[in-house]
Design a protein around this motif. Sequence first.
Motif, PDB file in Angstrom:
ATOM      1  N   LEU A 287      82.670 -29.740 -43.247  1.00  0.00           N
ATOM      2  CA  LEU A 287      82.312 -28.403 -43.705  1.00  0.00           C
ATOM      3  C   LEU A 287      83.533 -27.493 -43.839  1.00  0.00           C
ATOM      4  CD1 LEU A 287      80.011 -26.446 -44.407  1.00  0.00           C
ATOM      5  CD2 LEU A 287      79.870 -25.884 -41.969  1.00  0.00           C
ATOM      6  N   GLY A 288      83.698 -26.924 -45.029  1.00  0.00           N
ATOM      7  CA  GLY A 288      84.777 -25.981 -45.280  1.00  0.00           C
ATOM      8  C   GLY A 288      86.126 -26.603 -45.557  1.00  0.00           C
ATOM      9  N   ARG A 289      86.193 -27.915 -45.568  1.00  0.00           N
ATOM     10  CA  ARG A 289      87.467 -28.600 -45.797  1.00  0.00           C
ATOM     11  C   ARG A 289      87.547 -29.100 -47.240  1.00  0.00           C
ATOM     12  NH1 ARG A 289      87.183 -31.628 -39.927  1.00  0.00           N
ATOM     13  NH2 ARG A 289      87.926 -29.827 -38.726  1.00  0.00           N
TER      14      ARG A 289
ATOM     15  N   ARG B  77      81.966 -22.355 -42.906  1.00  0.00           N
ATOM     16  CA  ARG B  77      82.227 -23.062 -41.648  1.00  0.00           C
ATOM     17  C   ARG B  77      82.224 -22.108 -40.461  1.00  0.00           C
ATOM     18  NH1 ARG B  77      84.446 -27.966 -40.179  1.00  0.00           N
ATOM     19  NH2 ARG B  77      85.320 -27.994 -38.077  1.00  0.00           N
ATOM     20  N   GLU B  78      82.921 -20.980 -40.595  1.00  0.00           N
ATOM     21  CA  GLU B  78      82.970 -20.047 -39.469  1.00  0.00           C
ATOM     22  C   GLU B  78      81.620 -19.383 -39.236  1.00  0.00           C
ATOM     23  OE1 GLU B  78      84.934 -15.963 -40.761  1.00  0.00           O
ATOM     24  OE2 GLU B  78      86.003 -17.635 -41.708  1.00  0.00           O
TER      25      GLU B  78
ATOM     26  N   THR C 229      75.381 -26.825 -47.932  1.00  0.00           N
ATOM     27  CA  THR C 229      76.515 -26.727 -48.856  1.00  0.00           C
ATOM     28  C   THR C 229      76.121 -27.057 -50.290  1.00  0.00           C
ATOM     29  OG1 THR C 229      77.159 -29.039 -48.491  1.00  0.00           O
ATOM     30  CG2 THR C 229      78.117 -27.376 -47.016  1.00  0.00           C
TER      31      THR C 229
ATOM     32  N   ASN D 139      85.264 -27.494 -53.470  1.00  0.00           N
ATOM     33  CA  ASN D 139      83.864 -27.364 -53.084  1.00  0.00           C
ATOM     34  C   ASN D 139      83.223 -26.204 -53.822  1.00  0.00           C
ATOM     35  OD1 ASN D 139      83.763 -29.449 -51.040  1.00  0.00           O
ATOM     36  ND2 ASN D 139      84.992 -28.098 -49.752  1.00  0.00           N
TER      37      ASN D 139
ATOM     38  N   PRO E 147      80.960 -13.675 -44.389  1.00  0.00           N
ATOM     39  CA  PRO E 147      80.406 -14.907 -43.840  1.00  0.00           C
ATOM     40  C   PRO E 147      79.430 -14.666 -42.693  1.00  0.00           C
ATOM     41  CG  PRO E 147      82.738 -14.704 -43.300  1.00  0.00           C
ATOM     42  CD  PRO E 147      82.440 -13.654 -44.309  1.00  0.00           C
TER      43      PRO E 147
ATOM     44  N   ASP F 249      81.666 -21.210 -50.486  1.00  0.00           N
ATOM     45  CA  ASP F 249      82.680 -20.446 -49.770  1.00  0.00           C
ATOM     46  C   ASP F 249      83.100 -21.233 -48.526  1.00  0.00           C
ATOM     47  OD1 ASP F 249      84.184 -18.619 -48.328  1.00  0.00           O
ATOM     48  OD2 ASP F 249      82.750 -16.966 -48.542  1.00  0.00           O
ATOM     49  N   PRO F 250      84.391 -21.578 -48.390  1.00  0.00           N
ATOM     50  CA  PRO F 250      84.806 -22.348 -47.217  1.00  0.00           C
ATOM     51  C   PRO F 250      84.568 -21.614 -45.903  1.00  0.00           C
ATOM     52  CG  PRO F 250      86.716 -21.568 -48.450  1.00  0.00           C
ATOM     53  CD  PRO F 250      85.515 -21.320 -49.313  1.00  0.00           C
ATOM     54  N   ARG F 251      84.398 -20.292 -45.953  1.00  0.00           N
ATOM     55  CA  ARG F 251      84.120 -19.527 -44.729  1.00  0.00           C
ATOM     56  C   ARG F 251      82.711 -19.782 -44.203  1.00  0.00           C
ATOM     57  NH1 ARG F 251      85.340 -13.576 -46.505  1.00  0.00           N
ATOM     58  NH2 ARG F 251      84.047 -14.355 -48.232  1.00  0.00           N
TER      59      ARG F 251
ATOM     60  N   TRP G 227      80.154 -14.757 -53.256  1.00  0.00           N
ATOM     61  CA  TRP G 227      80.587 -14.915 -51.880  1.00  0.00           C
ATOM     62  C   TRP G 227      80.567 -13.546 -51.218  1.00  0.00           C
ATOM     63  CZ3 TRP G 227      85.537 -18.501 -52.061  1.00  0.00           C
ATOM     64  CH2 TRP G 227      85.185 -19.724 -52.665  1.00  0.00           C
TER      65      TRP G 227
END
Length: 278
Positions: free
Chosen positions: A136-138, A192-193, A30, A185, A65, A188-190, A62
């Motif tokens: 992660l991603g939060r 996480r996926e 990250t 952050n 993902p 890209d919060p994605r 971005w």
Amino acid sequence: MECVTAPDGLRLAYDVTGEGAPLLCLPGLTRNMEDFEPVLDAFATRAQIIRMDFRGRGASDWGDPATYQVPQEAADVLTLLDHLGLQKVTILGTSRGGLVALVLAAMARPRIAGVIFNDIGPEVMPEGLAYIMDYLGRPPKARTLPEAAAAFPRHYAPAFLGVPDATWAAMARRLFTERDGALHNRYDPRLREAVAPAFAPDAVAPDLWPLFDALQGVPLGLIRGAGSNILSAATAAEMRRRRPDMVFAELPDRGHVPFLDEPDAIRVIATVLEQATQ
């Protein structure tokens, strides 16, 4: 800061500073190129420092993902090296960046002059993976950069002790951006996926030891935070057993990941750079 375009159209941010042997700095999962500001301070007059942001992080675009995977990130590294006309580089890989270096050992071994692993190895501790998935991603809990910096000493203790306030403030600036009354952050919060399947409790980790062994003959360095929850002492010991010539430093009062401003960390980087240019 400049950009190179990957074959799928994503723009990847990078920066080149200094003169000398090329040192390619690859950040953690990250993180972004600003993590290597201490390396700029220490080596800008004795190395050409190349920093890049992986896709979906920092100043890079971005994208899908599904492409936030180590093999794709290794391919993006090769795109950058080709763009810069560099045939061979020493890699300083922090965490995820070190895993990318391992994959490059299989994809493009002749282009590696040396590798310095910053708190990463062929095996990753499960407790560290669980910790990563917890955030992660939060969205960040803090609302301002000073608030985040003030919370770090308590959050990271006891793995990190004796860290100057200015270092925590720099870390907050590198990790987050302040916008519309909140922190965000810088990735890209994605993400996480993209990585969740590999971090699942029942996931079977790939055997990366053959990739480490593929670096035989390449100068290596290893920096480990003594309180790391990612790189175990046992894995570090096995790396050293397989490569007794590897330059090593274990940093007290540091966890995952060291800041790279520590004198012993700088010594490891300097030694491997010297070995790689002999």
